[in-house]
Scaffold this active site. Structure first.
Site, short mmCIF file in Angstrom:
data_model
loop_
_atom_site.label_atom_id
_atom_site.label_comp_id
_atom_site.label_asym_id
_atom_site.label_seq_id
_atom_site.Cartn_x
_atom_site.Cartn_y
_atom_site.Cartn_z
N GLY A 263 0.80 -1.22 0.00
CA GLY A 263 0.00 0.00 0.00
C GLY A 263 0.83 1.27 0.00
O GLY A 263 1.92 1.32 -0.56
N HIS A 264 0.29 2.29 0.65
CA HIS A 264 0.85 3.64 0.63
C HIS A 264 2.23 3.69 1.28
O HIS A 264 3.19 4.18 0.69
CB HIS A 264 -0.13 4.56 1.36
#
Length: 284
Positions: A263-264
C-alpha cells in the site's frame, strides 16, 4: 552497525530536526517524508543505504521533532515548508544530492528541484505524485474543500486526521497486516494528538491545491532537465494511483517504474526491496 545521528538546526528562528548517516563525502540522498509521518518512516531504509550514501532525512516544519509553531505564527503552506528544507540543505552544505520523495515530500522535493535543477542528481519517487491521473477518488472530499474552504468542507475531511485513519493508511492494501509494525502509526498518532496539530494538518490539506496547480511546472522540469528517475510504487495505494507512476515516462522516457504488492507506506513492508532497487538505480 550503522551510526545514525539525530540533530536539530536553527532555520530562520525555528528548529528543524534531521537524521543523518553515512560518510559526508559519499553521494548525498535527501529523504523527504509524507503525511502524517516524519523521518521515522525511514528507520528501516537508512541502515540499508548508509554504507554507500550520505543520508539526510529531515522532519518537515510542523511534523515529528521539528518545531510546530502556532498557526498564527507560521503560515503552513508547502511553499514555506519548502523554504525551510531548501534552507536546511544550504546550512548543511548539500550542494548536490539525490531526492527520495514520498507523499507530501514529493511537492516539497519537486519545488526544490525546480528552484535548483543543477543540484539534483536523481529522483526516487515512492508514491510521490506529480500528475492529475495519479490522484484517486479518495481525494474527492479534499478537492471539495479546495473549491469551497468552508467550515462544513473542513469538517468533511477531519476524518483524515483521526487515529483510525492513520492506521488504515498504513495497513490498506498490505497483503499481510502482521508485517506492519505499530510503531509507525503509533508515533504518527502521538504527533497528531498534540494541541493544535489537527488544525495545522487541515490547513496543509487546503494548501495541497497549490501543488496540483504546479504539476505543469514540475512536468516541465522533468522534460527539460530529465533527471534520472525511479518511480517505485506501492500499487495498492488508495491515494496515489499506479497511473501517476507510469506518467513520469511521458516526460522522462528513460524513467524506471516498479510496482510493489503493498500500500501507501511501502517501506513498512518492503524496505529491503526498495533499497535494492535504489542501489541498482544509482549504481551503488
Amino acid at each position: 552497525m550503522t551510526d545514525i545521528t539525530y540533530r536539530s538546526v536553527d532555520v530562520d528562528g525555528r528548529k528543524v530536526f534531521y537524521r543523518e548517516a553515512g560518510a559526508p563525502e559519499a553521494p548525498t540522498l535527501l529523504l523527504l517524508h509524507g503525511f502524517p509521518s516524519s523521518s521515522h518512516m525511514f528507520r528501516d531504509l537508512i541502515p540499508l543505504l548508509a554504507d554507500r550514501f550520505h543520508i539526510v532525512a529531515p522532519d518537515l516544519p510542523g511534523f515529528g521533532k521539528s518545531d510546530m509553531p502556532p498557526r498564527e505564527d507560521f503560515d503552513y503552506t508547502f511553499e514555506n515548508m519548502t523554504n525551510a528544507i531548501d534552507r536546511l540543505t544550504e546550512i548543511l552544505g548539500l550542494e548536490r544530492f539525490a531526492l527520495y520523495v514520498f507523499d507530501y515530500g514529493a511537492p516539497v522535493g519537486f519545488r526544490i528541484a525546480t528552484r535548483h535543477p543543477e543540484r539534483i542528481t536523481a529522483i526516487v519517487s515512492q508514491n510521490g505524485n506529480a500528475y492529475d491521473e495519479g490522484l484517486s477518488d479518495g481525494w474527492a472530499p479534499v478537492q471539495a474543500y479546495w473549491k469551497d474552504p468552508s467550515p462544513a468542507t473542513r469538517e468533511g475531511i477531519r476524518m483524515l486526521v483521526q487515529p483510525e485513519t492513520t492506521i488504515w493508511q498504513y495497513t490498506h492494501g498490505v497483503p499481510d497486516e502482521a508485517r506492519v509494525s505499530p510503531d509507525g502509526y503509533g508515533l504518527d498518532n502521538y504527533y497528531l494528538a498534540r494541541e493544535g496539530a489537527q488544525e495545522i494538518q487541515l490547513d496543509i490539506f487546503l494548501d495541497y491545491a497549490t501543488n496540483v496547480a504546479l504539476y505543469p511546472k514540475f512536468q516541465e522540469y522533468f522534460r527539460t532537465s530529465k533527471p534520472p528517475l525511479l518511480a517505485v510504487w506501492g500499487k495498492n495505494d488508495p491515494f496515489f494511483l499506479p497511473a501517476g507512476a507510469e506518467a513520469f515516462k511521458r516526460d522522462i522516457p528513460d524513467a524506471e517504474v516498479r510496482f510493489i504488492e503493498t500500500g501507501h507506506f511501502a517501506l513498512e513492508t518492503h524496505a529491503e526491496e526498495i533499497a535494492t532497487a535504489i542501489r541498482k538505480f544509482l549504481n551503488a
